[in-house]
Design an enzyme around this catalytic site. Structure first.
Site, mmCIF file in Angstrom:
data_model
loop_
_atom_site.group_PDB
_atom_site.id
_atom_site.type_symbol
_atom_site.label_atom_id
_atom_site.label_comp_id
_atom_site.label_asym_id
_atom_site.label_seq_id
_atom_site.Cartn_x
_atom_site.Cartn_y
_atom_site.Cartn_z
ATOM 1 N N GLY A 157 6.612 1.975 10.173
ATOM 2 C CA GLY A 157 5.793 1.583 11.321
ATOM 3 C C GLY A 157 5.932 0.085 11.522
ATOM 4 N N ILE A 159 4.419 -2.534 10.235
ATOM 5 C CA ILE A 159 4.511 -3.385 9.039
ATOM 6 C C ILE A 159 5.796 -3.081 8.273
ATOM 7 C CG2 ILE A 159 3.401 -3.992 6.845
ATOM 8 C CD1 ILE A 159 0.682 -3.357 8.269
ATOM 9 N N SER A 238 -0.357 -0.375 1.273
ATOM 10 C CA SER A 238 -0.882 0.537 2.305
ATOM 11 C C SER A 238 -2.320 0.903 1.957
ATOM 12 C CB SER A 238 0.018 1.773 2.420
ATOM 13 O OG SER A 238 0.099 2.483 1.192
ATOM 14 N N ARG A 239 -2.518 1.992 1.252
ATOM 15 C CA ARG A 239 -3.843 2.369 0.773
ATOM 16 C C ARG A 239 -3.703 2.871 -0.659
ATOM 17 N NH1 ARG A 239 -5.644 -0.329 4.181
ATOM 18 N NH2 ARG A 239 -7.087 0.208 5.853
ATOM 19 N N GLU A 268 -11.185 1.171 -5.219
ATOM 20 C CA GLU A 268 -11.306 -0.265 -4.937
ATOM 21 C C GLU A 268 -12.765 -0.655 -4.961
ATOM 22 O OE1 GLU A 268 -9.376 -1.790 -1.422
ATOM 23 O OE2 GLU A 268 -7.494 -0.887 -2.027
ATOM 24 N N HIS A 287 -6.600 -6.533 -2.465
ATOM 25 C CA HIS A 287 -6.496 -6.093 -1.060
ATOM 26 C C HIS A 287 -6.558 -7.304 -0.110
ATOM 27 C CE1 HIS A 287 -7.328 -2.387 1.713
ATOM 28 N NE2 HIS A 287 -6.582 -3.291 2.320
ATOM 29 N N ALA A 289 -3.633 -8.505 1.630
ATOM 30 C CA ALA A 289 -2.357 -8.655 2.347
ATOM 31 C C ALA A 289 -2.525 -9.257 3.745
ATOM 32 C CB ALA A 289 -1.613 -7.331 2.407
HETATM 33 C C1 DGY Z 1 -6.074 -3.108 7.158
HETATM 34 O O1 DGY Z 1 -6.224 -3.836 8.144
HETATM 35 O O2 DGY Z 1 -6.080 -1.877 7.233
HETATM 36 C C2 DGY Z 1 -5.864 -3.776 5.845
HETATM 37 O O3 DGY Z 1 -5.818 -2.910 4.797
HETATM 38 C C3 DGY Z 1 -6.874 -4.874 5.646
HETATM 39 O O4 DGY Z 1 -6.425 -5.898 6.440
#
Ligand code: DGY
Length: 325
Positions: A157, A159, A238-239, A268, A287, A289
């Site tokens: 995607g 990113i 990502s997650r 988390e 978390h 990024a």
């Molecule tokens: C998001 O935006 O989904 C990130 O994980 C946090 O910036």
């Protein structure tokens, strides 16, 4: 006419808060920690709009408690797996997120993680601070080269694409796997579309940029890790639940893969007692990024504007459920 009421579940940039205050009465949760569930439910009762974070669960119970006047849910994040979007859609409530503005910042961070794990940067820094740097040694802190290696992107995607583009400077080959094939990128940039097994087997670096849903929960587990190279580095920005943490621990500890770098964990925050934190070959950051001054400012502004548009009955800048319109 009475001003609309909104609940803002955490401090955001002051300019964004001012934007909201200029059109609505704001109830702001000022604590650093998320509002506990019972408090969140209490504070959303009767509001017209909610500005929330990925740590707030926005489900049918919350929407019922808020009441039928709830006009908009605005999330300050691109991901929205904490929100029951179909439920919001069925109630005609637009949900907003903050895409695009964080794409480059997050891609930069994925690279920072990749390089830190490959070149043992955080491990080396810990050793220096602990007074363990005694000499230069030909065999100390040997890592993996990034230059010329193969990068595997799972989730091509916005990113994922930016992470892949940054590989050019390192003269890497790029493999990718996604539900959508991007033949334009293949033609223009030479990326190779492969199935997941091929990507895992051939990549020196595997970087995850998928959404979290039922199809990606534990996408990387014991079986997948076993398909990777013993020197491979896994990056997750990502997650957390996209990776099975127990399988990852075993793989890192037993040399099934070389290293991992995680911006996100499951759960988390990661508890201080989590075994992953005992491993030198696992880089973990909290978390962050998207956490640059510019990007978090823009995320705040977009989330505020989405909230305001929703209160005014106007289309959100970035709705995740445009089908409500
Ligand atoms: C998001 O935006 O989904 C990130 O994980 C946090 O910036």
């Amino acid at each position: 006419m009475a001003r609309p009421r909104v609940f803002v579940s955490r401090q955001i940039f002051p300019e964004a808060l001012e934007m909201i205050s200029s059109v609505a009465d704001v109830d702001l949760w000022e604590s650093e920690m998320p509002p506990p569930r019972d408090v969140l439910l209490k504070r959303v009762r009767g509001v017209d709009g909610l500005l929330c974070l990925l740590t707030d669960k926005v489900d049918s119970e919350l929407m019922d408690t808020a009441g039928p006047q709830l006009k908009v849910v605005s999330q300050i994040a691109v991901g929205f797996d904490n929100i029951d979007v179909p439920e919001a859609t069925s109630r005609g409530i637009p949900v907003g997120n903050t895409p695009d503005v964080l794409t480059h910042t997050t891609a930069d961070a994925a690279w920072a993680l990749m390089m830190a794990a490959a070149r043992r940067i955080t491990e080396g820094e810990r050793a220096v601070r602990a007074g363990q740097w005694r000499t230069w040694h030909p065999l100390h802190f040997l890592g993996q080269d990034i230059y010329g290696a193969t990068l595997g992107v799972i989730g091509m995607g916005r990113i994922g694409i930016e992470v892949a583009k940054r590989a050019r400077g390192f003269e890497m080959q790029v493999l990718y796997d996604d539900v959508y094939r991007r033949e334009d990128l293949e033609a223009e940039l030479g990326y190779r579309y492969v199935d997941q097994d091929t990507l895992l087997a051939e990549s020196d670096f595997v970087t995850l940029h998928t959404v979290l849903d039922d199809s990606t929960h534990h996408l990387i587990g014991e079986v997948e890790l076993a398909k990777m190279k013993p020197t491979a580095v896994l990056v997750n920005a990502s997650r957390g639940p996209v990776v099975d943490p127990e399988a990852l621990y075993d793989a890192l500890r037993n040399g099934v893969i070389g290293a991992a770098a995680l911006d996100v964990t499951d759960p988390e925050p990661i508890p201080a007692s989590d075994p992953l934190l005992t491993l030198d070959n696992c880089v973990i950051v909290p978390h962050i990024a998207s956490a640059s001054v510019k990007t978090r400012g823009e995320m705040s502004r977009i989330a505020a504007q989405n909230l305001i548009n929703g209160l005014n009955g106007e289309r959100l800048l970035t709705p995740v459920n445009p089908e409500v319109y």
